[in-house]
Motif scaffolding. Structure first.
Motif, PDB file in Angstrom:
ATOM      1  N   VAL A 246       0.934  -1.047  -0.160  1.00 51.48           N
ATOM      2  CA  VAL A 246       0.126  -0.013   0.042  1.00 51.48           C
ATOM      3  C   VAL A 246       0.954   1.256   0.008  1.00 51.48           C
ATOM      4  O   VAL A 246       2.280   1.114   0.391  1.00 51.48           O
ATOM      5  CB  VAL A 246      -0.945  -0.027   1.070  1.00 51.48           C
ATOM      6  CG1 VAL A 246      -1.811  -1.150   1.039  1.00 51.48           C
ATOM      7  CG2 VAL A 246      -0.216   0.224   2.615  1.00 51.48           C
ATOM      8  N   TRP A 265      -8.901  -1.686  -5.830  1.00 51.23           N
ATOM      9  CA  TRP A 265      -7.813  -1.587  -5.012  1.00 51.23           C
ATOM     10  C   TRP A 265      -6.601  -0.786  -5.508  1.00 51.23           C
ATOM     11  O   TRP A 265      -6.173   0.024  -5.010  1.00 51.23           O
ATOM     12  CB  TRP A 265      -7.621  -2.884  -4.283  1.00 51.23           C
ATOM     13  CG  TRP A 265      -8.556  -3.202  -3.206  1.00 51.23           C
ATOM     14  CD1 TRP A 265      -9.342  -4.446  -3.618  1.00 51.23           C
ATOM     15  CD2 TRP A 265      -8.847  -2.727  -1.922  1.00 51.23           C
ATOM     16  NE1 TRP A 265     -10.109  -4.564  -2.498  1.00 51.23           N
ATOM     17  CE2 TRP A 265      -9.878  -3.505  -1.546  1.00 51.23           C
ATOM     18  CE3 TRP A 265      -8.315  -1.656  -1.383  1.00 51.23           C
ATOM     19  CZ2 TRP A 265     -10.580  -3.440  -0.213  1.00 51.23           C
ATOM     20  CZ3 TRP A 265      -8.886  -1.455  -0.004  1.00 51.23           C
ATOM     21  CH2 TRP A 265      -9.861  -2.296   0.423  1.00 51.23           C
ATOM     22  N   VAL A 270      -3.035  -0.065  -4.168  1.00 52.37           N
ATOM     23  CA  VAL A 270      -2.691  -1.301  -3.621  1.00 52.37           C
ATOM     24  C   VAL A 270      -2.490  -2.186  -4.813  1.00 52.37           C
ATOM     25  O   VAL A 270      -3.453  -2.562  -5.714  1.00 52.37           O
ATOM     26  CB  VAL A 270      -4.132  -1.781  -2.705  1.00 52.37           C
ATOM     27  CG1 VAL A 270      -4.087  -3.375  -2.311  1.00 52.37           C
ATOM     28  CG2 VAL A 270      -4.472  -1.001  -1.628  1.00 52.37           C
TER      29      VAL A 270
END
Length: 419
Positions: A246, A265, A270
């Motif tokens: 992340v 994401w 991510v």
């Protein structure tokens, strides 16, 4: 005896039990434990209503006594909570990987199991390893006696009585004798540790010998485990989880929250830790982000297959252990990001943190010392309002900060008058 006979006749008259079940049966042999004996007498009526044959019930209840080992194990709360890094270090070992590869090569039924269920051998090896050490640690507790002890104690009475009735149904069917029904103190049986109701609903005769023998047949045990995972929603060909990274300043309040596609994401920074592309099946799946050791540890996207594993044991640590063993059997490398150095938290600190969160207006539920979803959710909310990284990770530093803040709260007059 007259009271029991009257109850049976009333139930028969209402059509709630069969003529056979309306027969009066002798009370169980007195064990000397008044609480257990009172429960056993009452349970017999409920077992008759559930359709257990009076002859079978009387035979199996005769001489039944509580097992003090089970009572002690059920009430025991570990003083220290083992950090997830320490748990996984003890689970994903070279010995388990070596033994698992060897045992896996001996299971001829694996291709047929995977063809029927979609569950790959490496996942089943992970389950087999954790549940019973590949069949070597099945437990030797009398399942009926263990469940009776748990039921009499009362903490999980409804569950334990339901599993007792399932055990009696197995015996009544003639499929397995009571002597075969042995397992852990908590009632889990065989190489893949099925509770009795799961055995009835899910066990399979993988080796085709006419019996579902999860104790002595590895094929039956593993085929049954695969059937359980398939029923829980296992998706053929999809990952169980992937390690991710992340970006700096990431909003960790998203952990254990939304289930979205890897593309969703990726828009938040991510990405896969190994830099590889997603497979088509993974790219279309809804995944949840977790940070089991907080912002300083590795993070994972959990796919639906992870949650299928948790149908076996609803523990993040357990499912990570199974999955990481499976990756090891496939020759996957170690995690990209190492686990941080974690400090075991004593029970009193875990409970104090939960009480502090409640006092501060972030109620995590009963202060039981179990750092579960409710505690982590409350902790994330508290961290966010204090400008902290909202990763929901209860470290020693977080415990001390919570204690200090809660102790500074104004007290109500007279609140401590009796202290």
């Amino acid at each position: 005896m007259r009271r029991r006979l009257t109850l049976s006749l009333i139930l028969f008259g209402l059509g709630l039990i069969s003529p056979a079940a309306s027969q009066s049966i002798a009370p169980p042999t007195a064990s000397g434990d008044q609480i257990f004996d009172a429960w056993a007498s009452e349970f017999q009526g409920r077992a008759l209503v559930a359709g257990i044959d009076p002859v079978v019930l009387a035979r199996e209840m005769a001489g039944l006594t509580p097992d003090v080992r089970v009572a002690g194990a059920d009430s025991r709360q570990p003083e220290f909570s083992k950090p997830i890094s320490a748990y996984l270090e003890g689970v994903v070992t070279q010995d388990r990987l070596i033994i698992g590869r060897r045992r896996g090569a001996e299971v001829e039924a694996f291709p047929a199991i995977e063809a029927a269920s979609g569950v790959p051998p490496e996942i089943l090896l992970g389950v087999w390893a954790l549940e019973s050490g590949f069949g070597s640690l099945q437990g030797n507790y009398d399942t009926l006696r263990s469940l009776a002890t748990l039921a009499a104690q009362g903490r999980r009475r409804a569950w334990a009585e339901g599993e007792m009735i399932a055990t009696l149904r197995i015996i009544q069917s003639g499929e397995q004798p009571r002597a075969r029904l042995q397992g852990s103190w908590a009632g889990a049986m065989g190489q893949t540790q099925f509770i009795p109701s799961t055995y009835l609903s899910t066990a399979v005769d993988q080796d085709g010998d006419g019996r579902r023998d999860i104790w002595n047949s590895s094929a039956d045990a593993l085929g049954s485990a695969a059937n359980l995972l398939a029923k829980a929603g296992w998706v053929r060909g999809q990952s169980w989880a992937r390690e991710v990274t992340v970006p700096a300043g990431f909003d960790f309040s998203l952990t254990e929250g939304p289930r979205e596609t890897p593309a969703w994401w990726a828009q938040r920074g991510v990405i896969r830790a190994d830099g590889r592309p997603w497979t088509a099946l993974d790219a279309d799946a809804k995944a949840q982000l977790v940070a089991p050791a907080g912002a300083e540890g590795p993070q994972f996207l959990l796919f639906p297959n992870h949650f299928a594993i948790r149908a076996y044991n609803n523990s993040l640590s357990y499912a990570l252990g199974v999955g990481m063993l499976a990756d090891g059997y496939l020759g996957e490398g170690a995690l990209i990001r190492s686990w941080p150095k974690e400090t075991p938290l004593p029970l009193v600190d875990r409970m104090t943190a939960q009480r502090a969160l409640a006092a501060l207006g972030f109620d995590p539920g009963a202060p039981d010392g179990v750092v579960g979803m409710g505690t982590r959710r409350s902790l994330r909310a508290w961290q966010a309002t204090r400008g902290l990284v909202a990763d929901g990770y209860l470290s020693d530093a977080m415990v001390q900060r919570l204690k200090a803040e809660a102790s500074a709260l104004p007290t109500i007059a007279g609140e401590n008058a009796h202290d």
